[in-house]
Design an enzyme around this catalytic site. Structure first.
Site, short mmCIF file in Angstrom:
data_model
loop_
_atom_site.label_atom_id
_atom_site.label_comp_id
_atom_site.label_asym_id
_atom_site.label_seq_id
_atom_site.Cartn_x
_atom_site.Cartn_y
_atom_site.Cartn_z
N GLU A 1 -22.88 13.64 -46.70
CA GLU A 1 -22.76 12.19 -46.76
C GLU A 1 -22.64 11.80 -48.22
OE1 GLU A 1 -23.87 8.02 -47.26
OE2 GLU A 1 -24.85 9.78 -48.12
N HIS B 1 -23.17 6.19 -55.85
CA HIS B 1 -23.66 5.13 -54.97
C HIS B 1 -23.58 3.76 -55.62
CE1 HIS B 1 -26.73 2.53 -53.10
NE2 HIS B 1 -26.53 3.22 -51.99
N GLU C 1 -18.85 6.73 -47.42
CA GLU C 1 -19.14 5.30 -47.41
C GLU C 1 -18.41 4.60 -48.54
OE1 GLU C 1 -22.77 2.09 -47.95
OE2 GLU C 1 -23.27 4.13 -47.36
N ASP D 1 -20.91 8.57 -51.22
CA ASP D 1 -20.47 7.20 -51.49
C ASP D 1 -19.34 7.23 -52.51
OD1 ASP D 1 -23.05 5.86 -50.26
OD2 ASP D 1 -23.75 7.35 -51.70
N HIS E 1 -27.85 13.51 -47.10
CA HIS E 1 -27.58 12.18 -47.65
C HIS E 1 -27.41 12.27 -49.16
CE1 HIS E 1 -28.43 7.94 -48.78
NE2 HIS E 1 -27.85 7.68 -47.62
#
Length: 334
Positions: free
Chosen positions: A73, A88, A175, A75, A46
Protein backbone atom coordinates in the site's frame (compact mmCIF):
# COMPACT_ATOMS: atom_id res chain seq x y z
CA UNK A 1 -21.38 13.75 15.24
CA UNK A 2 -22.99 17.19 15.52
CA UNK A 3 -26.34 17.29 13.61
CA UNK A 4 -25.20 20.14 11.38
CA UNK A 5 -21.98 18.31 10.52
CA UNK A 6 -23.94 15.13 9.78
CA UNK A 7 -26.21 17.09 7.46
CA UNK A 8 -23.24 18.54 5.59
CA UNK A 9 -21.70 15.08 5.20
CA UNK A 10 -24.95 13.66 3.82
CA UNK A 11 -25.43 16.56 1.38
CA UNK A 12 -21.91 16.18 0.03
CA UNK A 13 -22.30 12.41 -0.17
CA UNK A 14 -25.57 12.53 -2.06
CA UNK A 15 -24.18 15.13 -4.45
CA UNK A 16 -21.23 12.91 -5.27
CA UNK A 17 -23.41 9.84 -5.62
CA UNK A 18 -25.67 11.65 -8.08
CA UNK A 19 -22.66 12.90 -10.03
CA UNK A 20 -21.07 9.45 -10.21
CA UNK A 21 -23.87 6.91 -9.74
CA UNK A 22 -23.45 3.22 -9.08
CA UNK A 23 -25.48 0.60 -10.93
CA UNK A 24 -29.16 1.11 -11.53
CA UNK A 25 -31.64 -1.18 -9.84
CA UNK A 26 -31.39 -4.69 -11.26
CA UNK A 27 -28.22 -3.92 -13.24
CA UNK A 28 -25.36 -6.42 -13.01
CA UNK A 29 -22.19 -4.91 -11.56
CA UNK A 30 -18.64 -5.67 -12.55
CA UNK A 31 -18.06 -7.30 -9.16
CA UNK A 32 -19.91 -10.49 -10.16
CA UNK A 33 -16.62 -12.30 -10.83
CA UNK A 34 -14.44 -10.27 -8.52
CA UNK A 35 -11.02 -11.95 -8.17
CA UNK A 36 -10.22 -9.82 -5.12
CA UNK A 37 -12.78 -11.82 -3.13
CA UNK A 38 -10.50 -14.84 -3.57
CA UNK A 39 -7.31 -12.93 -2.72
CA UNK A 40 -7.32 -13.36 1.03
CA UNK A 41 -6.16 -12.94 3.71
CA UNK A 42 -3.88 -10.17 2.48
CA UNK A 43 -1.05 -8.60 4.44
CA UNK A 44 -1.15 -5.19 2.72
CA UNK A 45 1.88 -3.49 4.24
CA UNK A 46 0.71 0.09 4.86
CA UNK A 47 3.30 2.44 3.35
CA UNK A 48 5.55 -0.60 3.56
CA UNK A 49 4.93 -0.79 7.31
CA UNK A 50 5.55 2.72 8.62
CA UNK A 51 6.20 1.69 12.21
CA UNK A 52 8.81 -0.88 11.22
CA UNK A 53 10.60 0.98 8.41
CA UNK A 54 10.72 4.49 6.90
CA UNK A 55 7.34 4.95 5.21
CA UNK A 56 6.96 4.72 1.45
CA UNK A 57 10.60 3.88 0.76
CA UNK A 58 11.99 1.07 -1.36
CA UNK A 59 13.66 -0.23 1.79
CA UNK A 60 10.28 -0.55 3.50
CA UNK A 61 8.66 -2.18 0.47
CA UNK A 62 11.49 -4.66 -0.13
CA UNK A 63 11.60 -5.55 3.54
CA UNK A 64 7.83 -6.07 3.70
CA UNK A 65 7.76 -8.36 0.68
CA UNK A 66 10.72 -10.37 2.00
CA UNK A 67 8.94 -11.01 5.28
CA UNK A 68 5.80 -12.19 3.47
CA UNK A 69 3.52 -9.24 2.67
CA UNK A 70 1.18 -10.10 -0.20
CA UNK A 71 0.45 -6.56 -1.32
CA UNK A 72 1.96 -3.12 -0.92
CA UNK A 73 0.00 0.00 0.00
CA UNK A 74 1.42 3.40 -0.93
CA UNK A 75 0.57 7.05 -1.60
CA UNK A 76 1.43 9.28 -4.55
CA UNK A 77 2.02 12.99 -4.95
CA UNK A 78 3.43 14.80 -8.00
CA UNK A 79 6.51 16.98 -8.29
CA UNK A 80 7.05 20.30 -10.04
CA UNK A 81 8.16 18.42 -13.17
CA UNK A 82 5.11 16.12 -13.03
CA UNK A 83 6.80 12.99 -11.74
CA UNK A 84 4.68 10.82 -9.48
CA UNK A 85 6.57 10.12 -6.28
CA UNK A 86 5.71 7.89 -3.36
CA UNK A 87 5.03 9.98 -0.28
CA UNK A 88 2.00 10.50 1.95
CA UNK A 89 2.17 14.17 2.91
CA UNK A 90 1.97 17.17 0.61
CA UNK A 91 5.26 18.42 2.11
CA UNK A 92 8.57 16.68 2.75
CA UNK A 93 8.98 18.17 6.23
CA UNK A 94 7.79 15.33 8.46
CA UNK A 95 9.79 12.46 7.03
CA UNK A 96 12.93 14.00 5.50
CA UNK A 97 15.78 16.44 6.06
CA UNK A 98 14.19 18.87 3.62
CA UNK A 99 11.34 21.33 3.64
CA UNK A 100 8.64 22.50 1.26
CA UNK A 101 5.77 21.20 -0.81
CA UNK A 102 6.41 18.22 -3.04
CA UNK A 103 4.59 20.07 -5.80
CA UNK A 104 7.12 22.94 -5.62
CA UNK A 105 10.18 20.69 -5.92
CA UNK A 106 11.60 18.81 -8.89
CA UNK A 107 11.99 15.06 -8.77
CA UNK A 108 15.76 15.46 -8.52
CA UNK A 109 15.37 17.72 -5.47
CA UNK A 110 12.89 15.35 -3.80
CA UNK A 111 14.93 12.25 -4.55
CA UNK A 112 18.09 13.66 -2.97
CA UNK A 113 16.40 13.91 0.43
CA UNK A 114 16.85 11.43 3.28
CA UNK A 115 13.45 9.75 3.69
CA UNK A 116 14.63 7.93 6.83
CA UNK A 117 15.77 11.12 8.52
CA UNK A 118 12.99 11.25 11.13
CA UNK A 119 12.11 7.55 11.34
CA UNK A 120 11.96 6.08 14.86
CA UNK A 121 11.14 2.36 15.09
CA UNK A 122 7.70 1.85 16.55
CA UNK A 123 6.79 5.53 16.20
CA UNK A 124 6.84 6.30 12.47
CA UNK A 125 8.38 9.70 11.58
CA UNK A 126 8.89 11.91 14.64
CA UNK A 127 11.00 15.06 14.20
CA UNK A 128 12.84 16.74 17.04
CA UNK A 129 14.10 13.79 19.10
CA UNK A 130 17.78 13.24 20.08
CA UNK A 131 19.95 12.16 17.12
CA UNK A 132 20.51 8.69 18.57
CA UNK A 133 16.78 8.02 18.21
CA UNK A 134 17.12 7.74 14.43
CA UNK A 135 18.98 4.52 13.54
CA UNK A 136 18.68 4.93 9.75
CA UNK A 137 19.33 8.67 9.52
CA UNK A 138 22.22 9.27 7.15
CA UNK A 139 22.05 6.03 5.20
CA UNK A 140 20.65 7.90 2.20
CA UNK A 141 23.50 10.43 2.27
CA UNK A 142 26.29 7.90 2.82
CA UNK A 143 27.01 8.87 6.42
CA UNK A 144 26.01 5.35 7.50
CA UNK A 145 26.21 2.00 5.78
CA UNK A 146 22.89 0.55 4.64
CA UNK A 147 21.68 -2.73 6.11
CA UNK A 148 22.96 -5.79 4.20
CA UNK A 149 21.19 -6.26 0.89
CA UNK A 150 20.13 -2.62 0.55
CA UNK A 151 21.62 0.55 -0.95
CA UNK A 152 21.44 4.26 -0.11
CA UNK A 153 18.84 4.96 -2.81
CA UNK A 154 16.44 2.58 -1.02
CA UNK A 155 16.14 5.29 1.66
CA UNK A 156 15.10 8.07 -0.74
CA UNK A 157 11.64 9.19 -1.82
CA UNK A 158 11.14 6.94 -4.85
CA UNK A 159 9.51 7.56 -8.17
CA UNK A 160 6.37 5.45 -8.52
CA UNK A 161 7.65 4.07 -11.83
CA UNK A 162 10.70 2.70 -10.02
CA UNK A 163 8.53 0.97 -7.42
CA UNK A 164 6.46 -0.64 -10.17
CA UNK A 165 9.64 -1.83 -11.86
CA UNK A 166 11.01 -3.24 -8.60
CA UNK A 167 7.81 -5.21 -7.90
CA UNK A 168 6.51 -6.49 -11.25
CA UNK A 169 4.54 -9.35 -9.67
CA UNK A 170 3.45 -7.81 -6.36
CA UNK A 171 -0.07 -6.31 -6.26
CA UNK A 172 -0.04 -2.66 -5.26
CA UNK A 173 -2.71 -0.49 -3.67
CA UNK A 174 -2.21 3.14 -4.73
CA UNK A 175 -3.81 6.12 -3.01
CA UNK A 176 -4.02 9.38 -4.95
CA UNK A 177 -3.09 12.33 -2.76
CA UNK A 178 -3.36 16.10 -3.33
CA UNK A 179 -1.77 19.23 -1.95
CA UNK A 180 -4.69 19.73 0.47
CA UNK A 181 -8.23 18.45 0.93
CA UNK A 182 -9.56 21.67 -0.61
CA UNK A 183 -7.27 21.60 -3.65
CA UNK A 184 -9.45 19.42 -5.87
CA UNK A 185 -7.48 20.26 -9.07
CA UNK A 186 -4.34 18.74 -7.50
CA UNK A 187 -6.16 15.45 -6.90
CA UNK A 188 -7.49 15.43 -10.47
CA UNK A 189 -4.06 16.27 -11.86
CA UNK A 190 -2.48 13.38 -9.98
CA UNK A 191 -5.27 11.05 -11.08
CA UNK A 192 -4.52 11.94 -14.70
CA UNK A 193 -0.78 11.31 -14.27
CA UNK A 194 -1.45 8.01 -12.54
CA UNK A 195 -3.84 6.75 -15.21
CA UNK A 196 -1.30 7.55 -17.90
CA UNK A 197 1.47 5.69 -16.06
CA UNK A 198 -0.47 2.59 -15.05
CA UNK A 199 -1.99 2.09 -18.49
CA UNK A 200 1.55 1.84 -19.92
CA UNK A 201 2.32 -1.11 -17.64
CA UNK A 202 -0.45 -3.32 -18.99
CA UNK A 203 -1.01 -4.57 -15.45
CA UNK A 204 -4.34 -4.89 -13.68
CA UNK A 205 -3.08 -6.10 -10.29
CA UNK A 206 -3.54 -2.62 -8.84
CA UNK A 207 -6.30 -1.09 -6.77
CA UNK A 208 -6.49 2.70 -7.04
CA UNK A 209 -8.26 4.80 -4.45
CA UNK A 210 -8.29 8.24 -2.86
CA UNK A 211 -10.10 9.97 -0.01
CA UNK A 212 -11.36 12.23 -2.79
CA UNK A 213 -14.06 10.49 -4.86
CA UNK A 214 -13.64 12.92 -7.73
CA UNK A 215 -10.04 11.73 -8.12
CA UNK A 216 -11.21 8.09 -8.20
CA UNK A 217 -13.85 8.96 -10.80
CA UNK A 218 -11.32 10.84 -12.95
CA UNK A 219 -8.88 7.94 -12.78
CA UNK A 220 -11.58 5.41 -13.67
CA UNK A 221 -12.69 7.49 -16.65
CA UNK A 222 -9.14 7.47 -18.02
CA UNK A 223 -8.17 3.90 -17.04
CA UNK A 224 -11.41 1.89 -16.83
CA UNK A 225 -9.72 -1.53 -16.81
CA UNK A 226 -7.82 -0.92 -13.55
CA UNK A 227 -9.72 -1.80 -10.35
CA UNK A 228 -10.72 0.94 -7.93
CA UNK A 229 -11.97 1.47 -4.39
CA UNK A 230 -14.24 4.39 -3.48
CA UNK A 231 -13.29 7.42 -1.43
CA UNK A 232 -14.89 8.59 1.80
CA UNK A 233 -18.06 9.96 0.22
CA UNK A 234 -18.63 6.75 -1.70
CA UNK A 235 -18.06 4.70 1.43
CA UNK A 236 -20.44 6.88 3.41
CA UNK A 237 -23.11 6.53 0.73
CA UNK A 238 -22.77 2.75 0.83
CA UNK A 239 -22.53 2.49 4.62
CA UNK A 240 -25.37 4.89 5.43
CA UNK A 241 -27.64 4.70 2.41
CA UNK A 242 -26.84 1.38 0.75
CA UNK A 243 -25.87 3.10 -2.51
CA UNK A 244 -23.38 0.98 -4.43
CA UNK A 245 -20.18 2.69 -5.55
CA UNK A 246 -19.22 3.41 -9.15
CA UNK A 247 -18.47 0.75 -11.72
CA UNK A 248 -14.99 -0.72 -11.49
CA UNK A 249 -15.10 -0.96 -7.70
CA UNK A 250 -13.63 -4.24 -6.46
CA UNK A 251 -13.00 -3.43 -2.81
CA UNK A 252 -14.24 -1.27 0.03
CA UNK A 253 -11.26 0.01 1.99
CA UNK A 254 -12.48 1.06 5.38
CA UNK A 255 -11.20 2.34 8.72
CA UNK A 256 -11.77 0.29 11.85
CA UNK A 257 -13.95 3.13 13.15
CA UNK A 258 -14.81 6.65 12.08
CA UNK A 259 -16.22 9.53 14.15
CA UNK A 260 -16.76 7.04 17.00
CA UNK A 261 -18.77 4.70 14.77
CA UNK A 262 -17.60 1.10 14.29
CA UNK A 263 -17.17 0.47 10.57
CA UNK A 264 -15.20 -2.79 10.27
CA UNK A 265 -17.86 -5.02 11.79
CA UNK A 266 -18.70 -8.58 10.74
CA UNK A 267 -22.15 -7.37 9.72
CA UNK A 268 -20.79 -4.70 7.38
CA UNK A 269 -18.25 -7.09 5.88
CA UNK A 270 -20.95 -9.73 5.24
CA UNK A 271 -23.05 -7.10 3.47
CA UNK A 272 -20.12 -6.01 1.32
CA UNK A 273 -19.31 -9.61 0.41
CA UNK A 274 -22.93 -10.27 -0.51
CA UNK A 275 -22.78 -7.27 -2.85
CA UNK A 276 -19.58 -8.60 -4.44
CA UNK A 277 -16.92 -6.41 -2.82
CA UNK A 278 -13.76 -7.40 -1.01
CA UNK A 279 -13.10 -5.53 2.24
CA UNK A 280 -9.69 -4.16 3.21
CA UNK A 281 -9.21 -2.51 6.60
CA UNK A 282 -6.82 0.30 7.45
CA UNK A 283 -5.84 1.44 10.94
CA UNK A 284 -3.91 4.75 10.85
CA UNK A 285 -5.12 6.05 14.19
CA UNK A 286 -8.64 4.62 13.91
CA UNK A 287 -7.65 1.67 16.14
CA UNK A 288 -4.44 0.37 17.71
CA UNK A 289 -1.98 -1.39 15.41
CA UNK A 290 -1.58 -4.32 17.78
CA UNK A 291 -2.07 -8.07 18.03
CA UNK A 292 -5.53 -7.91 19.57
CA UNK A 293 -6.85 -5.56 16.87
CA UNK A 294 -5.29 -7.56 14.04
CA UNK A 295 -6.87 -10.76 15.37
CA UNK A 296 -10.24 -9.07 15.75
CA UNK A 297 -10.20 -7.81 12.16
CA UNK A 298 -9.12 -11.22 10.86
CA UNK A 299 -12.04 -12.80 12.75
CA UNK A 300 -14.43 -10.22 11.30
CA UNK A 301 -13.78 -11.84 7.88
CA UNK A 302 -11.90 -8.94 6.28
CA UNK A 303 -10.08 -9.90 3.10
CA UNK A 304 -7.05 -7.74 3.77
CA UNK A 305 -5.42 -5.72 6.53
CA UNK A 306 -3.17 -2.66 6.07
CA UNK A 307 -0.80 -2.87 9.03
CA UNK A 308 1.82 -0.43 10.23
CA UNK A 309 3.47 -3.58 11.65
CA UNK A 310 3.48 -6.07 8.75
CA UNK A 311 5.95 -8.37 10.55
CA UNK A 312 3.53 -8.62 13.49
CA UNK A 313 0.60 -9.39 11.20
CA UNK A 314 2.70 -11.95 9.32
CA UNK A 315 3.53 -13.73 12.57
CA UNK A 316 -0.15 -13.84 13.54
CA UNK A 317 -1.20 -15.22 10.16
CA UNK A 318 1.55 -17.85 10.30
CA UNK A 319 0.83 -18.90 13.87
CA UNK A 320 -2.87 -19.29 13.11
CA UNK A 321 -2.22 -20.99 9.76
CA UNK A 322 -4.48 -18.53 7.98
CA UNK A 323 -5.00 -18.99 4.23
CA UNK A 324 -3.08 -16.67 1.93
CA UNK A 325 -2.99 -16.11 -1.84
CA UNK A 326 -1.20 -19.13 -3.26
CA UNK A 327 -0.90 -20.68 0.19
CA UNK A 328 -3.67 -22.94 1.53
CA UNK A 329 -4.62 -22.62 5.17
CA UNK A 330 -7.40 -22.05 7.62
CA UNK A 331 -10.32 -19.87 6.53
CA UNK A 332 -10.97 -17.75 9.64
CA UNK A 333 -14.59 -17.46 8.55
CA UNK A 334 -15.10 -20.99 7.29
Amino acid sequence: MHPMRRAVVLVVTVALVLAFPGPAAGETTRTTDNPWLDARVLNMAHAGGENEAPANTLYAFKRAVKLGANMLELDVQSTKDDQLVVIHNATVDQTTDGTGKVRDLTFEQVHELDAAYNFIPGRHAVPGEPPESYPLRGVRTGEKKPPPGYQPSDFAIPKLADVLEAFPRTPINIEIKGTSDADIPSFLHNAKLLARLLKKTGRTDFIVTSFNDLAVAKFHLLAPDIPIAPGMAGLAAYFLLGVKPMHGTVALQIPVRYQGLEIATPEFIRRAHADGYAVHVWFSGTAPDDEATYNRIIDSCADGLMPAYPALLERILDERGIERPGRPGVDPCG
